[in-house]
Write a protein that holds these residues in place. Structure first.
Motif, short mmCIF file in Angstrom:
data_model
loop_
_atom_site.label_atom_id
_atom_site.label_comp_id
_atom_site.label_asym_id
_atom_site.label_seq_id
_atom_site.Cartn_x
_atom_site.Cartn_y
_atom_site.Cartn_z
N ALA A 1 0.82 -1.22 0.00
CA ALA A 1 0.00 0.00 0.00
C ALA A 1 0.85 1.27 0.00
O ALA A 1 0.30 2.38 -0.05
CB ALA A 1 -0.93 0.00 1.22
N SER A 2 2.16 1.13 0.02
CA SER A 2 3.04 2.29 0.12
C SER A 2 3.15 3.03 -1.21
O SER A 2 2.89 2.47 -2.29
CB SER A 2 4.44 1.86 0.57
OG SER A 2 5.05 1.06 -0.44
N ASP A 3 3.52 4.31 -1.14
CA ASP A 3 3.71 5.10 -2.35
C ASP A 3 4.83 4.53 -3.20
O ASP A 3 4.77 4.56 -4.44
CB ASP A 3 4.03 6.55 -1.97
CG ASP A 3 2.81 7.27 -1.39
OD1 ASP A 3 1.68 6.81 -1.63
OD2 ASP A 3 3.01 8.29 -0.69
N ALA A 4 5.88 3.99 -2.56
CA ALA A 4 7.02 3.46 -3.31
C ALA A 4 6.61 2.29 -4.17
O ALA A 4 7.16 2.08 -5.26
CB ALA A 4 8.12 3.05 -2.34
N PHE A 5 5.63 1.49 -3.74
CA PHE A 5 5.23 0.31 -4.51
C PHE A 5 4.51 0.69 -5.80
O PHE A 5 4.44 -0.12 -6.73
CB PHE A 5 4.34 -0.60 -3.65
CG PHE A 5 3.99 -1.90 -4.32
CD1 PHE A 5 4.96 -2.86 -4.58
CD2 PHE A 5 2.68 -2.15 -4.72
CE1 PHE A 5 4.63 -4.05 -5.21
CE2 PHE A 5 2.35 -3.34 -5.36
CZ PHE A 5 3.32 -4.30 -5.60
N ARG A 6 3.96 1.89 -5.89
CA ARG A 6 3.25 2.30 -7.10
C ARG A 6 4.16 2.33 -8.32
O ARG A 6 3.69 2.26 -9.45
CB ARG A 6 2.63 3.68 -6.89
CG ARG A 6 1.51 3.70 -5.84
CD ARG A 6 0.97 5.10 -5.65
NE ARG A 6 0.00 5.13 -4.55
CZ ARG A 6 -0.58 6.24 -4.11
NH1 ARG A 6 -0.29 7.41 -4.69
NH2 ARG A 6 -1.45 6.19 -3.12
N LYS A 7 5.46 2.47 -8.09
CA LYS A 7 6.42 2.46 -9.19
C LYS A 7 6.99 1.06 -9.44
O LYS A 7 7.84 0.88 -10.30
CB LYS A 7 7.56 3.43 -8.90
CG LYS A 7 7.11 4.88 -8.77
CD LYS A 7 8.28 5.79 -8.44
CE LYS A 7 7.84 7.23 -8.26
NZ LYS A 7 8.97 8.12 -7.91
N ARG A 8 6.54 0.13 -8.65
CA ARG A 8 7.01 -1.24 -8.75
C ARG A 8 5.86 -2.17 -9.15
O ARG A 8 4.76 -1.73 -9.43
CB ARG A 8 7.59 -1.70 -7.40
CG ARG A 8 8.83 -0.93 -6.97
CD ARG A 8 10.05 -1.42 -7.68
NE ARG A 8 11.28 -0.93 -7.09
CZ ARG A 8 12.48 -1.46 -7.32
NH1 ARG A 8 12.59 -2.51 -8.12
NH2 ARG A 8 13.56 -0.97 -6.76
N GLY A 9 6.13 -3.45 -9.15
CA GLY A 9 5.10 -4.45 -9.35
C GLY A 9 5.61 -5.72 -8.71
O GLY A 9 6.82 -5.89 -8.50
N LEU A 10 4.70 -6.62 -8.37
CA LEU A 10 5.09 -7.87 -7.72
C LEU A 10 4.59 -9.04 -8.54
O LEU A 10 3.41 -9.10 -8.90
CB LEU A 10 4.52 -7.93 -6.30
CG LEU A 10 4.75 -9.23 -5.51
CD1 LEU A 10 6.23 -9.49 -5.28
CD2 LEU A 10 4.00 -9.17 -4.17
N VAL A 11 5.49 -9.98 -8.85
CA VAL A 11 5.14 -11.21 -9.55
C VAL A 11 5.58 -12.37 -8.68
O VAL A 11 6.77 -12.51 -8.39
CB VAL A 11 5.81 -11.28 -10.94
CG1 VAL A 11 5.52 -12.64 -11.59
CG2 VAL A 11 5.32 -10.15 -11.84
N CYS A 12 4.62 -13.19 -8.26
CA CYS A 12 4.91 -14.35 -7.43
C CYS A 12 4.65 -15.62 -8.22
O CYS A 12 3.61 -15.74 -8.88
CB CYS A 12 4.04 -14.35 -6.17
SG CYS A 12 4.33 -12.95 -5.08
N VAL A 13 5.58 -16.55 -8.15
CA VAL A 13 5.49 -17.82 -8.87
C VAL A 13 5.45 -18.95 -7.85
O VAL A 13 6.35 -19.05 -7.00
CB VAL A 13 6.70 -17.99 -9.81
CG1 VAL A 13 6.71 -19.40 -10.41
CG2 VAL A 13 6.66 -16.95 -10.91
N ALA B 1 13.56 -4.13 -2.00
CA ALA B 1 13.41 -3.43 -3.28
C ALA B 1 12.92 -2.01 -3.09
O ALA B 1 13.39 -1.07 -3.73
CB ALA B 1 12.44 -4.20 -4.18
N LEU B 2 11.97 -1.81 -2.18
CA LEU B 2 11.41 -0.47 -1.98
C LEU B 2 12.41 0.45 -1.28
O LEU B 2 12.35 1.66 -1.45
CB LEU B 2 10.10 -0.56 -1.19
CG LEU B 2 8.98 -1.37 -1.85
CD1 LEU B 2 7.70 -1.28 -1.04
CD2 LEU B 2 8.73 -0.89 -3.28
N ALA B 3 13.30 -0.13 -0.51
CA ALA B 3 14.34 0.68 0.13
C ALA B 3 15.31 1.24 -0.88
O ALA B 3 15.93 2.29 -0.65
CB ALA B 3 15.09 -0.16 1.17
N GLU B 4 15.45 0.57 -2.03
CA GLU B 4 16.36 1.03 -3.09
C GLU B 4 15.75 2.15 -3.93
O GLU B 4 16.46 2.83 -4.66
CB GLU B 4 16.72 -0.14 -4.02
CG GLU B 4 17.48 -1.26 -3.32
CD GLU B 4 17.64 -2.48 -4.21
OE1 GLU B 4 17.09 -2.44 -5.34
OE2 GLU B 4 18.31 -3.44 -3.80
#
Length: 497
Positions: free
Chosen positions: A292-304, A493-496
Motif C-alpha cells: 500500500a506504500s507510495d514506493a510500490f506504485r512504481k514497482r510491481g510484484l510477480v509471485c510464482v 526493493a522499496l528501500a532502493e
C-alpha cells in the motif's frame, strides 16, 4: 550497409503493371497455405526514413494479400496502459497467431534507435539493447514466428527533400511519420549511423535485415513483394528433421551420483499452532503495509508458485491473498494451453498477464511448466526445454529491469507426506476435486521431476529472480516462510527506490 544502396534502382510503371498480377497471385497462393498449416506466423517490420513510403507499402500489401489474416500493428508514444508495464509488453500483447501476418510500424527498433539518438546514452547500453533484441528474435524464430525486417532506404539528400515536401505541402492522403522527434540534420545523420550499427549487430541468420531502395516506388513495391514471397515460401516449407544426438563417449571414470537440490532440505521444520498464528499475522501485516506504500506504485510484484502435487500451493496463496488489496492483484492458474495460446509463442500467455505497476500477479504454476511437466512428460522436445532456460532468464530479467519484484517458490514435501495428503483428499468431500488419476500416476515419476527441479533451480536462480525452496511438510512453517520471503524482498526493493 547503406553504401550498397547508392546505385539507383528503377522500374517503369509499365513493367510493374505487367509483373504485379504475378506477385499478387504468388502471394495469395503462399498465404493460403500459411493459413491452412497454422504452424508459423510472420511479423513484417516496416522501417525507414519518413517519406520512404511505409504507408504506401502497407496499403499495397493489403491490396495483394488476404486481409482477413493480416493485421496492422502500430506503435507510437506509449499509452497509460503500456507505460505501466515493461516496454516490450505491448509487442507481446499483439503477437499474431500462427497463420497470420502482422505488419509492424514503430517496432522495438524504433524505440531503441530513438532512445539512443535523443537521449544519447553510452554506446555500451545501445549494444546491450541490440543483443537483447537478437535473443528476443531468436526466441520468436524458435517458436515459429518469422521476423521479416525491412528498411526502406533513401539517400540522405533525397530523404531531406521528401521530408521538406511533407512539411511544406498539403498531404492528399495520410502519411506515416515516425521520426518527427529527430528534427535536425545532425540528429538524422546520427540516426543513420546508429541504424547502420543496429543492422550490423542484429542482422542474424534467424532474422536478417533486408534493405530496399525506396527512391522509385515501383521498384520498392516489387522488391517488397518478392521478398515477402520468399519469406512465405520459407514459412510453409517442411521443417528439417532434427539432427541425431551425438554418440556419447565411453566413461573413463566412475560417474558421480546425481545430487538433488531438494535432498538438502530439512522437512522436519515446523511451527506450533500458536507460533503460526502470531507469525503469519505479522508477515501479512508487513505485506499489506508495503504493497500500500507510495514506493510500490512504481514497482510491481510477480509471485510464482511451483511444487509437488498437494504441497500446499493453494492454501499458501490464500494467505497471501488475505494480505493484498483485492482491487490490485489477481491469481492466474496455469493449466493446459488453450487453442488461442497454442498458436503463439510459449511465453505469450505469461507476458499478457504481467501486472501494471502498483499491482501483483500470483501465478499458480507458471512458465516453468516447460522445463518441468513438459520435459518429464515429453510434451516439449529436448531442444525446446533446453532452450527455455535462457528464454526464461531473459523474460525475468526484463521484468526486473522494469522495476518488478519476482518471488519464486518451490514447495517441497516428501513422497510419504504426499501419499498421506492424497488419501485425505479422497476421504474429504470438499477436497476431492483437487485429486485426479494423473496425480497418482505422477508419483511414479518422482525421480524424474526431482532431476528436472534440480536443473531448473541451477539454471534459473539468478540474483534478480532467485528461487526459494520451501520446506512445506509442515504447512504452518511453509506458509510463514513464503510470506516472510515476499515481505523481505519487497522491503529490500522499496528501500532502493
Amino acid at each position: 550497409m547503406f553504401d550498397s544502396m547508392k546505385i539507383e534502382r528503377h522500374l517503369s510503371r509499365e513493367a510493374f503493371k505487367e509483373m504485379e498480377p504475378k506477385i499478387r497471385e504468388g502471394l495469395l497462393d503462399l498465404q493460403s497455405e500459411l493459413i491452412a498449416q497454422k504452424k508459423r506466423s510472420i511479423l513484417i517490420l516496416l522501417n525507414g526514413a519518413d517519406g520512404a513510403g511505409k504507408g504506401a507499402v502497407l496499403n499495397q500489401l493489403y491490396g495483394w494479400l488476404d486481409a482477413r489474416k493480416l493485421r496492422t500493428l502500430t506503435y507510437g508514444a506509449p499509452t497509460d496502459e503500456e507505460r505501466a508495464r515493461p516496454a516490450i509488453w505491448r509487442y507481446w500483447r499483439d503477437m499474431p497467431a500462427a497463420g497470420e501476418i502482422g505488419i509492424v510500424l514503430g517496432s522495438w527498433y524504433h524505440a531503441a534507435l530513438a532512445r539512443h539518438v535523443l537521449e544519447q546514452p553510452d554506446g555500451a547500453r545501445f549494444t546491450e539493447t541490440l543483443h537483447a533484441i537478437n535473443r528476443f528474435e531468436q526466441m520468436l524464430a524458435s517458436e515459429g514466428v518469422i521476423v521479416l525486417k525491412l528498411w526502406l532506404y533513401l539517400e540522405p539528400k533525397e530523404a531531406q527533400e521528401r521530408l521538406k515536401a511533407l512539411n511544406e505541402g498539403p498531404a492528399d492522403r495520410p502519411v506515416v511519420r515516425e521520426w518527427d522527434e529527430v528534427a535536425s540534420k545532425k540528429l538524422r545523420r546520427q540516426l543513420e549511423e546508429s541504424a547502420t550499427e543496429a543492422f550490423r549487430i542484429t542482422s542474424t541468420v534467424a532474422a536478417p535485415w533486408v534493405v530496399i531502395s525506396a527512391e522509385d516506388k515501383h521498384y520498392r513495391d516489387a522488391m517488397v513483394g518478392s521478398v515477402l514471397m520468399d519469406t512465405l515460401a520459407r514459412a510453409i516449407a517442411p521443417e528439417a528433421p532434427p539432427e541425431p544426438p551425438p554418440v556419447p563417449l565411453k566413461a573413463t571414470a566412475p560417474q558421480l551420483p546425481e545430487v538433488s537440490v531438494l535432498s538438502a532440505l530439512d522437512l522436519t521444520k515446523a511451527l506450533s499452532e500458536d507460533e503460526y498464528k502470531v507469525q503469519i499475522k505479522a508477515e501479512q501485516a508487513r505485506i499489506t503495509r508495503l504493497a500500500a506504500s507510495d514506493a510500490f506504485r512504481k514497482r510491481g510484484l510477480v509471485c510464482v508458485f511451483e511444487g509437488s502435487d498437494a504441497a500446499g500451493k493453494s492454501s499458501t496463496i490464500m494467505r497471501l491473498r488475505e494480505a493484498l488489496d483485492p482491487r490490485c492483484f489477481r491469481v492466474v492458474p496455469i493449466g493446459v494451453p488453450t487453442d488461442e495460446e497454442r498458436v503463439r509463442p510459449y511465453l505469450w500467455r505469461f507476458w499478457r498477464q504481467v501486472p501494471a505497476r502498483g499491482h501483483t500477479t500470483i501465478f499458480d504454476r507458471s512458465w516453468y511448466g516447460r522445463v518441468l511437466v513438459e520435459r518429464v512428460e515429453g510434451f516439449a522436445s529436448p531442444a525446446a526445454w533446453n532452450r527455455a532456460y535462457g528464454e526464461i532468464n531473459d523474460f525475468e530479467r526484463q521484468l526486473h529491469d522494469a522495476g518488478y519484484v519476482l518471488a519464486k517458490f518451490w514447495l517441497a514435501i516428501s513422497p510419504e507426506e504426499q501419499a498421506r495428503r492424497f488419501e485425505a483428499r479422497e476421504t474429504i468431500a470438499y477436497k476431492r476435486f483437487k485429486l485426479t488419476e494423473e496425480d497418482w500416476r505422477n508419483r511414479a515419476k518422482w525421480p524424474l521431476y526431482e532431476r528436472a527441479v534440480t536443473d531448473m533451480v541451477d539454471r534459473t536462480s539468478t540474483y534478480f529472480a532467485p528461487w526459494t525452496l520451501v520446506e512445506a511438510e509442515n504447512k504452518h512453517w511453509g506458509r510463514v516462510k513464503v510470506l516472510r520471503t515476499i515481505a523481505d524482498r519487497l522491503e529490500e526493493a522499496l528501500a532502493e527506490a
